[in-house]
Design a protein around this motif. Structure first.
Motif, PDB file in Angstrom:
ATOM      1  N   THR A  12       0.858  -1.179   0.000  1.00 22.06           N
ATOM      2  CA  THR A  12       0.000   0.000   0.000  1.00 22.06           C
ATOM      3  C   THR A  12       0.893   1.226   0.000  1.00 22.06           C
ATOM      4  O   THR A  12       2.125   1.108  -0.091  1.00 22.06           O
ATOM      5  CB  THR A  12      -0.954   0.022   1.207  1.00 22.06           C
ATOM      6  OG1 THR A  12      -1.880   1.089   1.025  1.00 22.06           O
ATOM      7  CG2 THR A  12      -0.204   0.198   2.514  1.00 22.06           C
ATOM      8  N   ARG A  13       0.293   2.391   0.069  1.00 26.68           N
ATOM      9  CA  ARG A  13       1.047   3.626   0.195  1.00 26.68           C
ATOM     10  C   ARG A  13       0.469   4.436   1.348  1.00 26.68           C
ATOM     11  O   ARG A  13      -0.707   4.311   1.662  1.00 26.68           O
ATOM     12  CB  ARG A  13       0.996   4.443  -1.108  1.00 26.68           C
ATOM     13  CG  ARG A  13       1.709   3.762  -2.264  1.00 26.68           C
ATOM     14  CD  ARG A  13       1.865   4.670  -3.476  1.00 26.68           C
ATOM     15  NE  ARG A  13       2.903   5.668  -3.285  1.00 26.68           N
ATOM     16  CZ  ARG A  13       4.225   5.415  -3.415  1.00 26.68           C
ATOM     17  NH1 ARG A  13       4.650   4.208  -3.718  1.00 26.68           N
ATOM     18  NH2 ARG A  13       5.096   6.380  -3.228  1.00 26.68           N
ATOM     19  N   ARG A  52      -7.134  10.516  -1.790  1.00 21.34           N
ATOM     20  CA  ARG A  52      -6.798   9.453  -2.739  1.00 21.34           C
ATOM     21  C   ARG A  52      -5.676   9.933  -3.657  1.00 21.34           C
ATOM     22  O   ARG A  52      -5.778  10.978  -4.266  1.00 21.34           O
ATOM     23  CB  ARG A  52      -7.997   9.088  -3.613  1.00 21.34           C
ATOM     24  CG  ARG A  52      -9.066   8.326  -2.916  1.00 21.34           C
ATOM     25  CD  ARG A  52     -10.131   7.872  -3.916  1.00 21.34           C
ATOM     26  NE  ARG A  52     -11.269   7.342  -3.217  1.00 21.34           N
ATOM     27  CZ  ARG A  52     -11.315   6.108  -2.735  1.00 21.34           C
ATOM     28  NH1 ARG A  52     -10.297   5.280  -2.927  1.00 21.34           N
ATOM     29  NH2 ARG A  52     -12.379   5.696  -2.069  1.00 21.34           N
ATOM     30  N   LEU A  53      -4.640   9.108  -3.747  1.00 25.29           N
ATOM     31  CA  LEU A  53      -3.484   9.490  -4.557  1.00 25.29           C
ATOM     32  C   LEU A  53      -2.805   8.214  -5.014  1.00 25.29           C
ATOM     33  O   LEU A  53      -2.718   7.249  -4.246  1.00 25.29           O
ATOM     34  CB  LEU A  53      -2.526  10.332  -3.695  1.00 25.29           C
ATOM     35  CG  LEU A  53      -1.350  11.038  -4.373  1.00 25.29           C
ATOM     36  CD1 LEU A  53      -1.808  12.013  -5.443  1.00 25.29           C
ATOM     37  CD2 LEU A  53      -0.538  11.782  -3.310  1.00 25.29           C
ATOM     38  N   ASP A  54      -2.342   8.203  -6.269  1.00 20.18           N
ATOM     39  CA  ASP A  54      -1.660   7.021  -6.798  1.00 20.18           C
ATOM     40  C   ASP A  54      -2.516   5.759  -6.648  1.00 20.18           C
ATOM     41  O   ASP A  54      -1.977   4.661  -6.436  1.00 20.18           O
ATOM     42  CB  ASP A  54      -0.328   6.801  -6.077  1.00 20.18           C
ATOM     43  CG  ASP A  54       0.636   7.973  -6.234  1.00 20.18           C
ATOM     44  OD1 ASP A  54       0.464   8.743  -7.199  1.00 20.18           O
ATOM     45  OD2 ASP A  54       1.550   8.102  -5.402  1.00 20.18           O
ATOM     46  N   GLY A  55      -3.843   5.935  -6.694  1.00 20.03           N
ATOM     47  CA  GLY A  55      -4.717   4.772  -6.614  1.00 20.03           C
ATOM     48  C   GLY A  55      -4.925   4.201  -5.229  1.00 20.03           C
ATOM     49  O   GLY A  55      -5.473   3.111  -5.069  1.00 20.03           O
ATOM     50  N   HIS A  56      -4.472   4.916  -4.233  1.00 18.52           N
ATOM     51  CA  HIS A  56      -4.643   4.426  -2.858  1.00 18.52           C
ATOM     52  C   HIS A  56      -5.472   5.399  -2.024  1.00 18.52           C
ATOM     53  O   HIS A  56      -5.387   6.607  -2.203  1.00 18.52           O
ATOM     54  CB  HIS A  56      -3.272   4.243  -2.183  1.00 18.52           C
ATOM     55  CG  HIS A  56      -2.467   3.136  -2.767  1.00 18.52           C
ATOM     56  ND1 HIS A  56      -2.641   1.811  -2.420  1.00 18.52           N
ATOM     57  CD2 HIS A  56      -1.468   3.136  -3.695  1.00 18.52           C
ATOM     58  CE1 HIS A  56      -1.795   1.045  -3.088  1.00 18.52           C
ATOM     59  NE2 HIS A  56      -1.070   1.831  -3.886  1.00 18.52           N
ATOM     60  N   LEU A  88      -5.499   7.104   1.185  1.00 17.31           N
ATOM     61  CA  LEU A  88      -4.442   7.397   2.155  1.00 17.31           C
ATOM     62  C   LEU A  88      -4.971   7.893   3.499  1.00 17.31           C
ATOM     63  O   LEU A  88      -4.231   7.923   4.491  1.00 17.31           O
ATOM     64  CB  LEU A  88      -3.504   8.472   1.584  1.00 17.31           C
ATOM     65  CG  LEU A  88      -2.868   8.181   0.236  1.00 17.31           C
ATOM     66  CD1 LEU A  88      -2.044   9.391  -0.212  1.00 17.31           C
ATOM     67  CD2 LEU A  88      -1.996   6.940   0.304  1.00 17.31           C
ATOM     68  N   ALA A 133      -3.827  15.129  -5.071  1.00 21.68           N
ATOM     69  CA  ALA A 133      -4.808  14.086  -4.765  1.00 21.68           C
ATOM     70  C   ALA A 133      -6.087  14.307  -5.568  1.00 21.68           C
ATOM     71  O   ALA A 133      -6.335  15.405  -6.068  1.00 21.68           O
ATOM     72  CB  ALA A 133      -5.117  14.082  -3.273  1.00 21.68           C
ATOM     73  N   GLU A 134      -6.883  13.243  -5.670  1.00 15.38           N
ATOM     74  CA  GLU A 134      -8.150  13.340  -6.403  1.00 15.38           C
ATOM     75  C   GLU A 134      -9.103  14.317  -5.725  1.00 15.38           C
ATOM     76  O   GLU A 134      -9.195  14.344  -4.508  1.00 15.38           O
ATOM     77  CB  GLU A 134      -8.839  11.969  -6.462  1.00 15.38           C
ATOM     78  CG  GLU A 134      -8.100  10.910  -7.241  1.00 15.38           C
ATOM     79  CD  GLU A 134      -8.822   9.574  -7.198  1.00 15.38           C
ATOM     80  OE1 GLU A 134     -10.063   9.562  -7.044  1.00 15.38           O
ATOM     81  OE2 GLU A 134      -8.137   8.542  -7.314  1.00 15.38           O
TER      82      GLU A 134
END
Lengths: 138, 138, 138, 138
Positions: free
Chosen positions: A7-8, A104-108, A110, A136-137
């Motif tokens: 995960t991130r 949400r960032l890089d598909g994770h 957070l 981020a989204e």
């Protein structure tokens, strides 16, 4: 499923950049805010209470951040009809008050950010400014 | 913005004069009261529970005082539609019950006063008497 | 004594500059930290939890900050002999753990900073770096 | 034993006179104090936090007042050897810290007073001044 998974996480560098951008937006619109950022487990990463902000908004901003981090969606997406029951069952942890958004960032997923002290629109504007600052989204 | 800013605080002399005047008003109208005074950060400065007052009103009087100190307005100004959600998100800290008023003097928000045990009108009357005793805005 | 008195408060600009300098110092010495800043009434103004810091140190850092803000002195000045009794009587609020320092500037006690996750020396070094960043007494 | 028994209670007039005299003594000795007065059931009757007093001393002053009201003796009479265990078992309610005295008048235990922020001697001096003001045993 394997025993571990990648995960991130959001770093403190990211969280503090979010605070900086959120405060800048709050100053721009002239509304002091409480801003709280939590990680994917709901634990606080960073927060600030601006001079002139309502001190009790620290609590509601935390609930907003936790709600968004837990559900992965904006607080306003909690259906109106279940809000009282869910708030009661989570000791006030889940709230439908506007101003909580997932990070949400890089598909994770957070964590979440919660903003409180202004109108719902102002709270959301500050949260979005903070999200944009780290890419981020929104 | 600079690192510090000037403000004013309510002294214990002021807080005790508020208690004295509030108790006198409560005795005049024949309704024992719980009276709580908090500073601008919500920390208790002074309180009294009169003989015959409801002891659980200490808690609601504290919430009223904190709400007024945090928002800078009377508790009754909290919009009805958001009261349940805000109360849940702040662990009961924000209340719309009548009897909480901000303490404004010399152009500064010094804290809040909360009164509970009587009717809403009686609670407000006692809070206003306390504010007038120190020359605060009513 | 009059009903009000003049004082100064720490702004969010000051609190965030303290966080920034504290984090920079923690990164320099290679020890992730939890840093909490409270106002003169013990209410949180700002905080950050660095990646790699002990998450329970948020609680001890808060106690350190509150102790320093309440007593106006470093946490290590609490006499050893009374520490257990005072900790018990204040629900853990008063601590003698190193890493809590008062924030004094312009002749006013503005609050306290608490740092936790490293050794006592590291915690104090980070707190002092934060104080120096805003020109506060060290 | 009959089903009911006669007793006497401390009025708010008595409690506020105790606050007044305690504050006067604290000002005389130049040490700001937190003063808490509880009834025979440990419920707060009145309290004040003086400007310059340690805000966390509100908690320890409450524990002192409750200890004295519960045991009917001064807090310092709690035997040293049992203090940690009793504090743990009462969630910090029982404390041996100096500054807690029972309120006895007309042959009745009416409650307790707790004072905190100064040295043990200063705390006790303020509590005794408050007791004397209403003619209570010292």
């Amino acid at each position: 499923m394997h025993y571990t998974a990648a995960t991130r996480i959001l770093t403190h560098t990211g969280a503090m950049e979010m605070l900086r951008a959120g405060v800048a937006k709050a100053e721009e619109i002239g509304q002091p805010q409480c801003i709280v950022i939590v990680d994917a487990a709901g634990e606080v990463l960073a927060e600030v209470r601006m001079i002139g902000a309502k001190f009790l908004s620290r609590k509601s901003a935390l609930a907003k951040a936790m709600t968004a981090a837990s559900t992965g969606g904006a607080t306003v997406l909690i259906p109106e009809v279940v809000r009282p029951a869910i708030a009661a069952a989570t000791d006030g942890g889940i709230t439908g008050l506007p101003g909580g958004l997932p990070i949400r960032l890089d598909g994770h997923l957070l964590g979440g950010i919660g903003v409180g002290s202004g109108t719902g629109e102002q709270d959301i504007a500050v949260a979005e400014a903070a999200l944009r600052a780290i890419g981020a989204e929104v």
